[in-house]
Design a protein around this motif. Sequence first.
Motif, PDB file in Angstrom:
ATOM      1  N   THR A  62      -9.124   9.784  -4.345  1.00 38.45           N
ATOM      2  CA  THR A  62      -7.863   9.392  -4.764  1.00 38.45           C
ATOM      3  C   THR A  62      -7.676   7.798  -4.192  1.00 38.45           C
ATOM      4  O   THR A  62      -8.530   7.623  -2.407  1.00 38.45           O
ATOM      5  N   ILE A  63      -7.941   6.952  -4.606  1.00 40.94           N
ATOM      6  CA  ILE A  63      -8.265   5.302  -3.737  1.00 40.94           C
ATOM      7  C   ILE A  63      -7.499   4.752  -3.744  1.00 40.94           C
ATOM      8  O   ILE A  63      -6.413   3.889  -5.328  1.00 40.94           O
ATOM      9  N   SER A  64      -6.026   3.777  -2.816  1.00 40.10           N
ATOM     10  CA  SER A  64      -5.186   3.095  -2.615  1.00 40.10           C
ATOM     11  C   SER A  64      -5.772   1.863  -2.248  1.00 40.10           C
ATOM     12  O   SER A  64      -6.395   1.508  -1.307  1.00 40.10           O
ATOM     13  N   ILE A  65      -5.716   0.839  -2.515  1.00 41.88           N
ATOM     14  CA  ILE A  65      -5.741  -0.864  -2.641  1.00 41.88           C
ATOM     15  C   ILE A  65      -4.299  -1.460  -2.531  1.00 41.88           C
ATOM     16  O   ILE A  65      -3.784  -2.116  -3.578  1.00 41.88           O
ATOM     17  N   THR A  66      -3.799  -1.986  -1.805  1.00 34.61           N
ATOM     18  CA  THR A  66      -2.687  -2.471  -1.170  1.00 34.61           C
ATOM     19  C   THR A  66      -3.102  -4.073  -1.022  1.00 34.61           C
ATOM     20  O   THR A  66      -3.734  -4.047   0.631  1.00 34.61           O
ATOM     21  N   ILE A  67      -2.024  -5.329  -0.825  1.00 35.95           N
ATOM     22  CA  ILE A  67      -1.932  -6.724  -0.362  1.00 35.95           C
ATOM     23  C   ILE A  67      -1.271  -7.129  -0.148  1.00 35.95           C
ATOM     24  O   ILE A  67       0.190  -7.088  -0.215  1.00 35.95           O
ATOM     25  N   ASN A  68      -0.866  -6.813   1.809  1.00 33.96           N
ATOM     26  CA  ASN A  68       0.079  -7.390   2.026  1.00 33.96           C
ATOM     27  C   ASN A  68       0.361  -8.399   2.947  1.00 33.96           C
ATOM     28  O   ASN A  68      -0.210  -8.766   3.857  1.00 33.96           O
ATOM     29  N   ASP A  69       0.986 -10.279   2.492  1.00 34.58           N
ATOM     30  CA  ASP A  69       0.649 -10.704   3.275  1.00 34.58           C
ATOM     31  C   ASP A  69      -0.903 -10.699   3.388  1.00 34.58           C
ATOM     32  O   ASP A  69      -1.709 -11.384   2.277  1.00 34.58           O
TER      33      ASP A  69
END
Length: 354
Positions: free
Chosen positions: A280-287
Amino acid sequence: MKIKIYDPENRSIIIRLYTLYWLGYILLFSLIQGLPAGDFITALRNEWYSILPKILFVTIVVEFLMPRLLFKKKTITFITAYVILILLFAFLQRLIDNFIILRYYLTFWKIEPLLSAPVFLYNVSKLQFVVTIPIAFKLFYYLAEEKNKVQTILSEKLQAELSSLRNQFHPHFLFNVLNSLYSKILSKSDDSAEIVLKISDILRFSIYDVNNKSISLENEIDYLKNYISLQQLRFENQLQLSFSVYGSVENHSIEPFLILPFIENSYKYCLDENNQGWITISITINDEWLVVKIENSLSENVNLYPENVNSGIGISNVKRRLELLYPDTHVLTIKNETVSFFVSLKIKIKDGGN
């Protein structure tokens, strides 16, 4: 090897150098002021009485203001704080002169007002003199450390590139991808052209884009997608994959080869004894923050030697590069559980492309 500012041995050397410096300063000014008057002992005693404010001033400027302001590119704030400090300690020096030295030891000298310009400026110039050499040594030390840091980063980056290239073009990986491509071509599948394009993109990234100091986050994620797609061809139905990207990837940049080693590691150890596994791979860009979370299954053989999972060249290399490239702006969490391996990486990313 990177110079460690807070290494105990280095700190011990710095303390000894400071001790010699202050002893040399006291002796020099005692000779300058005592020899013409023929009273070296009195001059020596007076210097001892007035040395504490000078030590405090130099310590605050060199050990606190320079690392926290000057070396952090806060030049205006540093200059402002420096001017305030030198005036403050010059006034403190005037208090010691008037109420201790002149009152009890140099009673034949005339006591000037505390804010008398000539005497006050003399104390300012004396403080400036005494701090000049420590500032110069601190700057030299800092520049030498920065040069060493740049060389270390280049070395670590080269190792990361070589390690990644070995993993990407390992014979098993290449053979599986080429076999999949061959079967697609034989069946005249439309996917064959896409596979060739993905291989081409990986080659381009590895040979050209990775030479840049930083690349766009969009290109980095596209590269990861291509790599994952080709790995999926290799594992076919053996591997359950979940890959997701949240947030806008545009107008951000990142150092190359920081995320890939963790993904490579997940593919390396995810299959169990039945050749089944999940990632499971999750990439999040937040600010301004990039958050990458990777979790994969582990086989029983891996659990027999758990140190192998997070002690490989790729993982240790990326840890080192993160320390060098993002010293205060990253959080790396690695958890080696019984049946899974979890990585969480949080990086403060830059605006703009390469």
